[in-house]
Design an enzyme around this catalytic site. Structure first.
Site, mmCIF file in Angstrom:
data_model
loop_
_atom_site.group_PDB
_atom_site.id
_atom_site.type_symbol
_atom_site.label_atom_id
_atom_site.label_comp_id
_atom_site.label_asym_id
_atom_site.label_seq_id
_atom_site.Cartn_x
_atom_site.Cartn_y
_atom_site.Cartn_z
ATOM 1 C CE1 TYR A 8 -61.994 3.919 -1.367
ATOM 2 C CE2 TYR A 8 -63.673 4.386 -3.031
ATOM 3 C CZ TYR A 8 -62.581 4.786 -2.270
ATOM 4 O OH TYR A 8 -62.085 6.065 -2.415
ATOM 5 C CB CYS A 9 -62.406 -4.740 -2.081
ATOM 6 S SG CYS A 9 -62.598 -4.878 -3.824
ATOM 7 C CG PHE A 10 -64.413 -2.314 2.810
ATOM 8 C CD1 PHE A 10 -63.611 -1.393 3.485
ATOM 9 C CD2 PHE A 10 -65.288 -1.842 1.841
ATOM 10 C CE1 PHE A 10 -63.676 -0.041 3.191
ATOM 11 C CE2 PHE A 10 -65.361 -0.483 1.547
ATOM 12 C CZ PHE A 10 -64.558 0.415 2.223
ATOM 13 C CB ILE A 187 -57.644 -3.408 -1.875
ATOM 14 C CG1 ILE A 187 -58.774 -4.192 -2.558
ATOM 15 C CG2 ILE A 187 -56.827 -4.301 -0.964
ATOM 16 C CD1 ILE A 187 -58.268 -5.212 -3.561
#
Length: 414
Positions: A8-10, A187
């Site tokens: 997970y990327c934020f 994403i």
């Protein structure tokens, strides 16, 4: 077809983030026993005609590369995530699309992370670097250090600087990208771009029409066109946690989201583990430095985030670097990965001991964890002071910053 690891990327922009800060974070989910190291490479000038050896292939080098700090699986050249001296951050996601990923050795998505950081002084420049190299060299090759099976994926990227972010999603050499300047975005290992596309491969739409994946009459929806079945559904539960902060997303808030196992953002499954994490704080005011926090160890719920700031002559930290095997590395020999050397660095080994303590002696383990979190809190508060003070930062104040934090963590473990 192999399942992509659920990373997970934020990114959070004002008004969702506090004090005019852009906050970036990523959990890197990889095979459970894989070691990630944190490495720094200084800016460098390169001779005309020189080459750079990436994980599997050699490509043309550029005249100048920027200073970068990277968190990477220690067997490869590229990186899962990192930052450069200009306040650009890039993270990679492995994704599966209806187009099978190539087993032929080319650039890995992780190579493109490092190349984008070394060659791009803004998020848009890094995007242009990545798609240009994708067009020229393609993507392909084994994503894992595995001699028994070839695990291949397409790539998605979150590319961020002080003023904007780009979500870039690819399938083979084809790509599309969306620009972000406000709010919270996430994403993961599924395609997320729909009809809002701000840049794309010039032949993208012609290509998908020729494949019969889009008729040209309906709105062009990248995820629907390229995803398998209903694989393009929203996948980011952590995004809601950040949005609930109501304008107060900070480094601590991002860290809390990355530590959340109940939401699935912090991965700890039979096959995959969050093997390293990063949080970066990018002030929109360029007179302030960017701060990048790395764990360098698995499972952020049992690791601490240690700060790094780019300055000249920053002190290297061998204790978070894996052993080098040079040309004898099984990752460099053909056939590849016939052996698996011990790639654990000193901090990783100490962290293994601490994990064992947490599992086998709860009282001692919880006491150690409280001490470690207090150390992390001190680091966060010191960085907050740097980002709110009026006087210019003295580089000598932070040249040993990451080194000292790793050293202190190791002393507590011992």
């Amino acid at each position: 077809m192999a399942a992509a690891p659920p990373s997970y990327c934020f990114v959070a922009f004002p008004p969702c983030s506090k004090d005019g800060l852009v906050v970036f974070g990523k959990n890197s989910a990889r095979p459970r026993d894989e070691v990630q190291e944190v490495v720094y490479f200084a800016a460098a000038a390169h001779d005309p005609g020189s080459k750079v050896e990436c994980t599997y292939i050699e490509i043309e080098q550029v005249p100048k590369t920027h200073a970068v700090v990277l968190s990477r699986p220690s067997w490869l050249w590229g990186a899962e995530m990192g930052a450069n001296e200009h306040g650009v951050c890039v993270a990679n996601e492995a994704v599966v699309t209806r187009e099978p990923a190539s087993e032929s050795e080319a650039l890995l998505g992780m190579d493109l992370v490092r190349l984008g950081l070394e060659r791009g002084a803004t998020a848009k420049e890094a995007l242009d670097v990545i798609v240009g190299l994708l067009e020229e060299h393609g993507q392909g090759g084994n994503y894992y250090e595995d001699g028994n099976s070839c695990h291949t994926f397409q790539s998605a990227f979150l590319i961020v600087d002080r003023s904007e972010a780009w979500i870039l999603e690819t399938s083979g050499k084809y790509w599309a990208a969306e620009k972000i300047t406000e709010g919270v975005k996430c994403i993961c290992n599924q395609l997320s771009l729909t009809t809002k596309i701000d840049a794309e491969h010039p032949e993208l739409r012609n290509y998908v029409r020729s494949q019969g994946w889009w008729n040209g009459d309906s709105d062009f929806n990248f995820s629907e066109v390229f995803s398998l079945a209903d694989d393009h559904l929203a996948c980011c539960s952590g995004k809601e946690s950040l949005e609930k902060q109501g304008g107060d997303v900070s480094a601590q808030a991002m860290i809390d989201v990355l530590r959340d196992k109940d939401s699935g953002v912090c991965v700890d499954s039979e096959s995959f583990l969050t093997t390293a994490s990063i949080v970066s704080v990018l002030p929109q005011d360029p007179s302030f430095p960017c701060v990048h926090y790395f764990t360098g160890t698995p499972d952020p719920s049992r690791s601490i985030f240690k700060p790094f700031i780019f300055v000249d002559d920053v002190k290297l930290v061998p204790k978070v670097q894996s052993p080098s095997f040079g040309n004898d590395d099984p990752a460099k020999k053909i056939p590849r990965f016939q052996e698996k050397p011990d790639r654990r660095h000193e901090l990783y080994k100490a962290h293994e001991w601490a994990r064992s303590l947490l599992e086998n002696d709860q009282d001692k383990g919880q006491k150690l964890m409280r001490i470690m979190l207090d150390l992390e809190k001190q680091g966060l508060e010191a960085m907050e002071d740097i980002l709110t003070r009026t006087e210019v930062l003295d580089p000598a104040e932070v040249v040993d910053l990451f080194y000292d934090c790793v050293d202190t963590e190791l002393k507590f473990f011992k």
